[in-house]
Design a protein around this motif. Sequence first.
Motif, PDB file in Angstrom:
ATOM      1  N   TYR A 111       9.411   5.861   9.167  1.00  0.00           N
ATOM      2  CA  TYR A 111       8.429   6.775   8.629  1.00  0.00           C
ATOM      3  C   TYR A 111       9.022   7.431   7.384  1.00  0.00           C
ATOM      4  CZ  TYR A 111       6.608   6.517  13.441  1.00  0.00           C
ATOM      5  OH  TYR A 111       6.118   6.086  14.657  1.00  0.00           O
ATOM      6  N   ARG A 112       8.150   7.983   6.553  1.00  0.00           N
ATOM      7  CA  ARG A 112       8.646   8.734   5.408  1.00  0.00           C
ATOM      8  C   ARG A 112       7.743   9.935   5.138  1.00  0.00           C
ATOM      9  NH1 ARG A 112       7.427   4.445   0.453  1.00  0.00           N
ATOM     10  NH2 ARG A 112       5.135   4.705   0.390  1.00  0.00           N
ATOM     11  N   GLN A 113       8.352  10.942   4.538  1.00  0.00           N
ATOM     12  CA  GLN A 113       7.601  12.136   4.185  1.00  0.00           C
ATOM     13  C   GLN A 113       8.004  12.569   2.784  1.00  0.00           C
ATOM     14  OE1 GLN A 113       7.877  15.474   6.901  1.00  0.00           O
ATOM     15  NE2 GLN A 113       5.912  16.260   6.188  1.00  0.00           N
ATOM     16  N   ALA A 114       7.059  12.501   1.885  1.00  0.00           N
ATOM     17  CA  ALA A 114       7.278  12.952   0.519  1.00  0.00           C
ATOM     18  C   ALA A 114       6.925  14.426   0.415  1.00  0.00           C
ATOM     19  CB  ALA A 114       6.426  12.128  -0.441  1.00  0.00           C
ATOM     20  N   PRO A 115       7.458  15.115  -0.572  1.00  0.00           N
ATOM     21  CA  PRO A 115       7.163  16.550  -0.723  1.00  0.00           C
ATOM     22  C   PRO A 115       5.665  16.805  -0.811  1.00  0.00           C
ATOM     23  CG  PRO A 115       8.970  15.927  -2.153  1.00  0.00           C
ATOM     24  CD  PRO A 115       8.425  14.650  -1.574  1.00  0.00           C
ATOM     25  N   GLY A 116       5.191  17.727   0.006  1.00  0.00           N
ATOM     26  CA  GLY A 116       3.783  18.095  -0.019  1.00  0.00           C
ATOM     27  C   GLY A 116       2.854  17.111   0.652  1.00  0.00           C
ATOM     28  N   LYS A 117       3.406  16.092   1.284  1.00  0.00           N
ATOM     29  CA  LYS A 117       2.582  15.079   1.933  1.00  0.00           C
ATOM     30  C   LYS A 117       2.909  14.978   3.406  1.00  0.00           C
ATOM     31  CE  LYS A 117       1.842  12.189  -2.148  1.00  0.00           C
ATOM     32  NZ  LYS A 117       1.899  10.780  -2.681  1.00  0.00           N
ATOM     33  N   GLN A 118       1.981  14.392   4.156  1.00  0.00           N
ATOM     34  CA  GLN A 118       2.219  14.197   5.581  1.00  0.00           C
ATOM     35  C   GLN A 118       3.159  13.013   5.797  1.00  0.00           C
ATOM     36  OE1 GLN A 118      -1.603  13.800   7.551  1.00  0.00           O
ATOM     37  NE2 GLN A 118      -1.699  16.005   7.891  1.00  0.00           N
ATOM     38  N   ARG A 119       3.834  13.051   6.933  1.00  0.00           N
ATOM     39  CA  ARG A 119       4.693  11.942   7.299  1.00  0.00           C
ATOM     40  C   ARG A 119       3.834  10.718   7.570  1.00  0.00           C
ATOM     41  NH1 ARG A 119       9.035  13.640  11.600  1.00  0.00           N
ATOM     42  NH2 ARG A 119       9.373  15.110   9.893  1.00  0.00           N
ATOM     43  N   GLU A 120       4.276   9.566   7.073  1.00  0.00           N
ATOM     44  CA  GLU A 120       3.520   8.340   7.257  1.00  0.00           C
ATOM     45  C   GLU A 120       4.423   7.229   7.772  1.00  0.00           C
ATOM     46  OE1 GLU A 120       2.044   6.528   3.674  1.00  0.00           O
ATOM     47  OE2 GLU A 120       3.877   6.934   2.543  1.00  0.00           O
ATOM     48  N   LEU A 121       3.815   6.327   8.524  1.00  0.00           N
ATOM     49  CA  LEU A 121       4.523   5.160   9.024  1.00  0.00           C
ATOM     50  C   LEU A 121       4.532   4.099   7.934  1.00  0.00           C
ATOM     51  CD1 LEU A 121       5.739   3.581  11.488  1.00  0.00           C
ATOM     52  CD2 LEU A 121       3.398   2.810  11.945  1.00  0.00           C
ATOM     53  N   VAL A 122       5.694   3.550   7.622  1.00  0.00           N
ATOM     54  CA  VAL A 122       5.755   2.518   6.583  1.00  0.00           C
ATOM     55  C   VAL A 122       6.056   1.130   7.144  1.00  0.00           C
ATOM     56  CG1 VAL A 122       6.342   4.127   4.742  1.00  0.00           C
ATOM     57  CG2 VAL A 122       8.175   3.047   6.024  1.00  0.00           C
ATOM     58  N   ALA A 123       6.749   1.072   8.277  1.00  0.00           N
ATOM     59  CA  ALA A 123       7.076  -0.234   8.849  1.00  0.00           C
ATOM     60  C   ALA A 123       7.380  -0.060  10.325  1.00  0.00           C
ATOM     61  CB  ALA A 123       8.268  -0.863   8.141  1.00  0.00           C
ATOM     62  N   SER A 124       7.069  -1.078  11.113  1.00  0.00           N
ATOM     63  CA  SER A 124       7.391  -1.029  12.530  1.00  0.00           C
ATOM     64  C   SER A 124       7.778  -2.419  13.015  1.00  0.00           C
ATOM     65  CB  SER A 124       6.218  -0.479  13.343  1.00  0.00           C
ATOM     66  OG  SER A 124       5.108  -1.337  13.263  1.00  0.00           O
ATOM     67  N   ILE A 125       8.535  -2.427  14.115  1.00  0.00           N
ATOM     68  CA  ILE A 125       8.965  -3.685  14.717  1.00  0.00           C
ATOM     69  C   ILE A 125       8.886  -3.532  16.228  1.00  0.00           C
ATOM     70  CG2 ILE A 125      11.407  -2.993  14.613  1.00  0.00           C
ATOM     71  CD1 ILE A 125      12.024  -6.009  14.124  1.00  0.00           C
ATOM     72  N   SER A 126       8.344  -4.534  16.882  1.00  0.00           N
ATOM     73  CA  SER A 126       8.215  -4.483  18.331  1.00  0.00           C
ATOM     74  C   SER A 126       9.469  -5.051  18.986  1.00  0.00           C
ATOM     75  CB  SER A 126       6.994  -5.289  18.771  1.00  0.00           C
ATOM     76  OG  SER A 126       7.252  -6.675  18.620  1.00  0.00           O
ATOM     77  N   SER A 127       9.549  -4.889  20.284  1.00  0.00           N
ATOM     78  CA  SER A 127      10.690  -5.434  21.012  1.00  0.00           C
ATOM     79  C   SER A 127      10.721  -6.952  20.927  1.00  0.00           C
ATOM     80  CB  SER A 127      10.635  -4.983  22.471  1.00  0.00           C
ATOM     81  OG  SER A 127       9.408  -5.380  23.051  1.00  0.00           O
ATOM     82  N   GLY A 128       9.569  -7.557  20.660  1.00  0.00           N
ATOM     83  CA  GLY A 128       9.500  -9.005  20.515  1.00  0.00           C
ATOM     84  C   GLY A 128       9.747  -9.487  19.106  1.00  0.00           C
ATOM     85  N   GLY A 129       9.923  -8.540  18.171  1.00  0.00           N
ATOM     86  CA  GLY A 129      10.223  -8.914  16.795  1.00  0.00           C
ATOM     87  C   GLY A 129       9.035  -8.925  15.856  1.00  0.00           C
ATOM     88  N   SER A 130       7.856  -8.612  16.345  1.00  0.00           N
ATOM     89  CA  SER A 130       6.691  -8.562  15.465  1.00  0.00           C
ATOM     90  C   SER A 130       6.790  -7.359  14.537  1.00  0.00           C
ATOM     91  CB  SER A 130       5.409  -8.461  16.286  1.00  0.00           C
ATOM     92  OG  SER A 130       5.258  -9.603  17.093  1.00  0.00           O
TER      93      SER A 130
END
Length: 114
Positions: A37-56
């Motif tokens: 996740y990332r949070q820029a100044p003045g902005k909400q935290r956002e999800l940028v990338a995810s990985i599952s236990s299976g590698g997806s």
Amino acid sequence: QVQLVESGGGLVQAGGSLRLSCAASRNIFSFNAMGWYRQAPGKQRELVASISSGGSTNYADSVKGRFTIASDNAKNTVYLQMNSLKPDDTAVYYCNSRPPKIMWGQGTQVTVSS
């Protein structure tokens, strides 16, 4: 309680690369999926990338083709390779489960200069 420690951030010029690491104190994939996740100044935290236990993997449109998420389950570590960085990528980057269920770590600052 799982603890997360992010590292690898820094100051880089536009077009450069960074590799972030997230070390967890125990098995991260008991949560089924991990994310950056990332949070820029003045902005909400956002999800940028995810990985599952299976590698997806899944990516936000804004980073698709530039960022790559990976994991080393034996080391309880999740990585984020960031290439072709843009000033808009400037933010504090955090890892957490997806959805976030772990106490947030301190994050790692990424600053991209133009």
